[in-house]
Design a protein around this motif. Structure first.
Motif, PDB file in Angstrom:
ATOM      1  N   GLU A  60      -5.669   0.017   2.518  1.00  0.00           N
ATOM      2  CA  GLU A  60      -5.738   0.426   3.691  1.00  0.00           C
ATOM      3  C   GLU A  60      -4.206   0.461   4.398  1.00  0.00           C
ATOM      4  O   GLU A  60      -4.054   1.298   5.194  1.00  0.00           O
ATOM      5  CB  GLU A  60      -6.593  -0.432   4.708  1.00  0.00           C
ATOM      6  N   ALA A  61      -3.369  -0.553   3.856  1.00  0.00           N
ATOM      7  CA  ALA A  61      -2.269  -0.689   4.339  1.00  0.00           C
ATOM      8  C   ALA A  61      -1.146   0.758   3.804  1.00  0.00           C
ATOM      9  O   ALA A  61      -0.661   1.148   4.710  1.00  0.00           O
ATOM     10  CB  ALA A  61      -1.552  -1.829   4.118  1.00  0.00           C
ATOM     11  N   VAL A  62      -1.390   1.015   2.476  1.00  0.00           N
ATOM     12  CA  VAL A  62      -0.576   2.019   2.038  1.00  0.00           C
ATOM     13  C   VAL A  62      -0.888   3.303   2.445  1.00  0.00           C
ATOM     14  O   VAL A  62      -0.384   4.400   2.571  1.00  0.00           O
ATOM     15  CB  VAL A  62      -0.344   1.894   0.522  1.00  0.00           C
ATOM     16  N   GLN A  67       6.570   5.922   2.978  1.00  0.00           N
ATOM     17  CA  GLN A  67       7.440   5.018   2.346  1.00  0.00           C
ATOM     18  C   GLN A  67       7.089   3.709   2.522  1.00  0.00           C
ATOM     19  O   GLN A  67       6.432   3.200   3.424  1.00  0.00           O
ATOM     20  CB  GLN A  67       8.959   5.397   2.402  1.00  0.00           C
ATOM     21  N   LEU A  68       7.685   2.763   1.700  1.00  0.00           N
ATOM     22  CA  LEU A  68       7.169   1.297   1.537  1.00  0.00           C
ATOM     23  C   LEU A  68       8.690   0.632   1.428  1.00  0.00           C
ATOM     24  O   LEU A  68       9.311   0.774   0.570  1.00  0.00           O
ATOM     25  CB  LEU A  68       6.440   1.065   0.532  1.00  0.00           C
ATOM     26  N   PHE A  69       8.627  -0.612   2.130  1.00  0.00           N
ATOM     27  CA  PHE A  69       9.555  -1.648   1.721  1.00  0.00           C
ATOM     28  C   PHE A  69       8.941  -2.775   1.133  1.00  0.00           C
ATOM     29  O   PHE A  69       7.996  -3.312   1.985  1.00  0.00           O
ATOM     30  CB  PHE A  69      10.159  -1.996   3.141  1.00  0.00           C
ATOM     31  N   LEU A  70       9.148  -3.084  -0.027  1.00  0.00           N
ATOM     32  CA  LEU A  70       8.331  -3.997  -0.832  1.00  0.00           C
ATOM     33  C   LEU A  70       9.123  -5.358  -0.858  1.00  0.00           C
ATOM     34  O   LEU A  70      10.106  -5.475  -1.346  1.00  0.00           O
ATOM     35  CB  LEU A  70       8.353  -3.425  -2.242  1.00  0.00           C
ATOM     36  N   LEU A  71       8.643  -6.316  -0.221  1.00  0.00           N
ATOM     37  CA  LEU A  71       9.208  -7.497  -0.266  1.00  0.00           C
ATOM     38  C   LEU A  71       7.940  -8.691  -0.400  1.00  0.00           C
ATOM     39  O   LEU A  71       6.781  -8.499   0.738  1.00  0.00           O
ATOM     40  CB  LEU A  71       9.905  -8.091   1.077  1.00  0.00           C
ATOM     41  N   ILE A  72       7.898  -9.323  -1.435  1.00  0.00           N
ATOM     42  CA  ILE A  72       6.912 -10.659  -1.381  1.00  0.00           C
ATOM     43  C   ILE A  72       7.678 -11.601  -1.487  1.00  0.00           C
ATOM     44  O   ILE A  72       8.626 -11.746  -2.606  1.00  0.00           O
ATOM     45  CB  ILE A  72       5.897  -9.974  -2.564  1.00  0.00           C
ATOM     46  N   GLY A  73       7.348 -12.759  -0.736  1.00  0.00           N
ATOM     47  CA  GLY A  73       7.792 -14.093  -1.073  1.00  0.00           C
ATOM     48  C   GLY A  73       7.576 -14.910  -2.222  1.00  0.00           C
ATOM     49  O   GLY A  73       6.779 -14.132  -3.136  1.00  0.00           O
ATOM     50  N   ASP A  74       8.177 -15.857  -2.493  1.00  0.00           N
ATOM     51  CA  ASP A  74       7.752 -16.690  -3.795  1.00  0.00           C
ATOM     52  C   ASP A  74       6.422 -17.039  -3.743  1.00  0.00           C
ATOM     53  O   ASP A  74       6.151 -17.879  -3.172  1.00  0.00           O
ATOM     54  CB  ASP A  74       8.746 -17.948  -3.750  1.00  0.00           C
ATOM     55  N   GLU A  82       3.333  -7.679  -7.035  1.00  0.00           N
ATOM     56  CA  GLU A  82       4.093  -6.571  -6.839  1.00  0.00           C
ATOM     57  C   GLU A  82       3.810  -5.229  -7.632  1.00  0.00           C
ATOM     58  O   GLU A  82       3.942  -4.201  -7.039  1.00  0.00           O
ATOM     59  CB  GLU A  82       5.724  -6.945  -7.108  1.00  0.00           C
ATOM     60  N   LEU A  83       3.546  -5.551  -8.819  1.00  0.00           N
ATOM     61  CA  LEU A  83       2.905  -4.275  -9.596  1.00  0.00           C
ATOM     62  C   LEU A  83       1.588  -3.770  -8.965  1.00  0.00           C
ATOM     63  O   LEU A  83       1.538  -2.612  -8.834  1.00  0.00           O
ATOM     64  CB  LEU A  83       3.050  -4.754 -11.129  1.00  0.00           C
ATOM     65  N   ARG A  84       0.916  -4.803  -8.322  1.00  0.00           N
ATOM     66  CA  ARG A  84      -0.434  -4.148  -7.853  1.00  0.00           C
ATOM     67  C   ARG A  84       0.119  -3.422  -6.688  1.00  0.00           C
ATOM     68  O   ARG A  84      -0.583  -2.092  -6.321  1.00  0.00           O
ATOM     69  CB  ARG A  84      -1.136  -5.463  -7.265  1.00  0.00           C
ATOM     70  N   VAL A  85       1.115  -3.623  -6.066  1.00  0.00           N
ATOM     71  CA  VAL A  85       1.402  -2.982  -4.840  1.00  0.00           C
ATOM     72  C   VAL A  85       1.977  -1.472  -5.278  1.00  0.00           C
ATOM     73  O   VAL A  85       1.741  -0.511  -4.703  1.00  0.00           O
ATOM     74  CB  VAL A  85       2.584  -3.829  -4.213  1.00  0.00           C
ATOM     75  N   VAL A  86       2.944  -1.644  -6.161  1.00  0.00           N
ATOM     76  CA  VAL A  86       3.688  -0.370  -6.688  1.00  0.00           C
ATOM     77  C   VAL A  86       2.334   0.636  -7.022  1.00  0.00           C
ATOM     78  O   VAL A  86       2.378   1.794  -6.886  1.00  0.00           O
ATOM     79  CB  VAL A  86       4.357  -0.760  -8.044  1.00  0.00           C
ATOM     80  N   ASP A  87       1.517   0.199  -7.785  1.00  0.00           N
ATOM     81  CA  ASP A  87       0.377   1.112  -8.266  1.00  0.00           C
ATOM     82  C   ASP A  87      -0.263   1.504  -6.983  1.00  0.00           C
ATOM     83  O   ASP A  87      -0.980   2.923  -7.012  1.00  0.00           O
ATOM     84  CB  ASP A  87      -0.587   0.087  -9.340  1.00  0.00           C
ATOM     85  N   ALA A  88      -0.737   0.633  -5.947  1.00  0.00           N
ATOM     86  CA  ALA A  88      -1.452   1.124  -4.980  1.00  0.00           C
ATOM     87  C   ALA A  88      -0.584   2.150  -4.107  1.00  0.00           C
ATOM     88  O   ALA A  88      -1.181   3.384  -3.627  1.00  0.00           O
ATOM     89  CB  ALA A  88      -1.610  -0.119  -4.064  1.00  0.00           C
ATOM     90  N   ALA A  89       0.571   2.096  -4.009  1.00  0.00           N
ATOM     91  CA  ALA A  89       1.369   2.991  -3.150  1.00  0.00           C
ATOM     92  C   ALA A  89       1.569   4.515  -4.108  1.00  0.00           C
ATOM     93  O   ALA A  89       1.446   5.245  -3.541  1.00  0.00           O
ATOM     94  CB  ALA A  89       3.110   2.334  -3.316  1.00  0.00           C
ATOM     95  N   ARG A  90       1.703   4.150  -5.304  1.00  0.00           N
ATOM     96  CA  ARG A  90       1.582   5.432  -6.248  1.00  0.00           C
ATOM     97  C   ARG A  90       0.278   6.309  -6.079  1.00  0.00           C
ATOM     98  O   ARG A  90       0.267   7.549  -5.726  1.00  0.00           O
ATOM     99  CB  ARG A  90       1.791   5.136  -7.475  1.00  0.00           C
ATOM    100  N   THR A  91      -0.924   5.497  -6.172  1.00  0.00           N
ATOM    101  CA  THR A  91      -2.190   6.091  -6.011  1.00  0.00           C
ATOM    102  C   THR A  91      -2.283   6.839  -4.585  1.00  0.00           C
ATOM    103  O   THR A  91      -2.833   7.774  -4.475  1.00  0.00           O
ATOM    104  CB  THR A  91      -3.212   5.132  -6.187  1.00  0.00           C
ATOM    105  N   ALA A  92      -1.738   6.168  -3.427  1.00  0.00           N
ATOM    106  CA  ALA A  92      -1.866   6.802  -2.277  1.00  0.00           C
ATOM    107  C   ALA A  92      -0.937   7.821  -1.831  1.00  0.00           C
ATOM    108  O   ALA A  92      -1.110   8.375  -0.559  1.00  0.00           O
ATOM    109  CB  ALA A  92      -1.463   5.335  -1.189  1.00  0.00           C
ATOM    110  N   GLY A  93      -0.033   8.128  -2.706  1.00  0.00           N
ATOM    111  CA  GLY A  93       0.867   9.181  -2.453  1.00  0.00           C
ATOM    112  C   GLY A  93       2.112   8.884  -1.735  1.00  0.00           C
ATOM    113  O   GLY A  93       2.908   9.900  -1.045  1.00  0.00           O
TER     114      GLY A  93
END
Length: 285
Positions: A60-62, A67-74, A82-93
């Motif tokens: 829902e977020a993407v 565009q996306l600023f990808l920042l995930i803390g430790d 982070e790979l999950r976020v990248v895949d979701a962003a790519r899928t969402a266009g």
């Protein structure tokens, strides 16, 4: 991407994500401010909960973002998150990603670099446009990670010997991130971000003050002492090994380089450590 780009800023409750989201919103750009556990209230930004560890809220977020600023803390399994976020962003266009990485990520010479580099590669191969930000050690670490140590002992104890590090102010990282999200000419590159000078931990600590107004002292310790002290303080053995590995990397001299990237991107010199220290002199009040 047409009109005003719609941006999802992750980590918007934190030291870097919040000023990035605020800067974009202040510029009149549509912003979603992503958070995991600390809800955010940023004027002009829409808050959205995301748990990248589980994927909750991510789709829902993407959705609809340019565009996306990808920042995930430790966190444990940060690479997978982070790979999950990248895949979701790519899928969402999503068309463009700016990733906050780490100095030396391309070398994969220490464990934190090995967390980030697989994500960088996935972004590079995703078909989306991208910008990679690789900042050196944050000046703010002295008043976040080492806060209790300074408060109770007046010292910073690490196994860095006389390694020189070009510490960077997190405020500069946020300013760079906000700029690269609006300037398309800065895409397709990785930027090594440093402060304006290299300092040893001894030199840096001496510029700071304790709660009693005294100079902070750096105490050099061995890897073994560092491991034992961190575990005794309640940190996990894995986290202790990450820090020790980072200090070993510093001891090679690999973090001593000074780049002009901050000034090149935002048009002013990077903040010096002495300026940072002066700005935070009342941090204990």
């Amino acid at each position: 991407m047409s009109g005003k780009p719609k941006t999802l800023v992750m980590g918007a409750s934190g030291l870097i994500g919040r000023p990035v989201a605020q800067a974009l919103a202040d510029a009149g750009l549509p912003v979603r401010a992503g958070y995991r556990s600390r809800p955010v209230d940023i004027a002009g930004a829409d808050p959205v909960m995301i748990d990248a560890r589980t994927g909750a809220g991510l789709r829902e977020a993407v959705e609809g973002m340019d565009q996306l600023f990808l920042l995930i803390g430790d966190i444990p399994d940060q690479t997978e998150a982070e790979l999950r976020v990248v895949d979701a962003a790519r899928t969402a266009g999503v068309a463009h990603i700016v990733k906050l990485s780490t100095w030396g990520a391309d070398t994969e010479a220490f464990s934190i670099a090995r967390v980030h580099r697989p994500v960088e590669r996935a972004i590079e191969q995703s078909g989306m446009s991208w910008t990679l930000l690789r900042p050196n050690c944050f000046m703010q670490n002295f008043y976040t990670y080492y806060r209790d140590m300074i408060a109770y002992t007046g010292t910073v104890r690490l196994p860095c010997d006389d390694a020189i590090v070009s510490f960077i102010d997190a405020r500069d990282i946020a300013a760079v991130a906000a700029r690269v999200l609006v300037d398309t000419s800065l895409r397709g590159r990785a930027y090594d971000l440093s402060g304006p000078e290299g300092l040893t931990y001894d030199q840096a600590a001496a510029l700071l003050v304790t709660p009693h107004g005294l100079p902070v002292r750096y105490v050099n310790i061995t890897d073994e002492e560092c491991r034992a002290e961190m575990i005794a303080a309640g940190l996990t053995p894995a986290y202790a090994e990450d820090i020790i590995g980072l200090c070993r990397y510093y001891r090679t001299g690999a973090a001593s380089g000074v780049t002009s990237a901050v000034e090149d991107i935002i048009g002013r010199p990077a903040v010096s450590f002495s300026r940072f220290a002066a700005d935070h002199a009342t941090t204990w009040q």
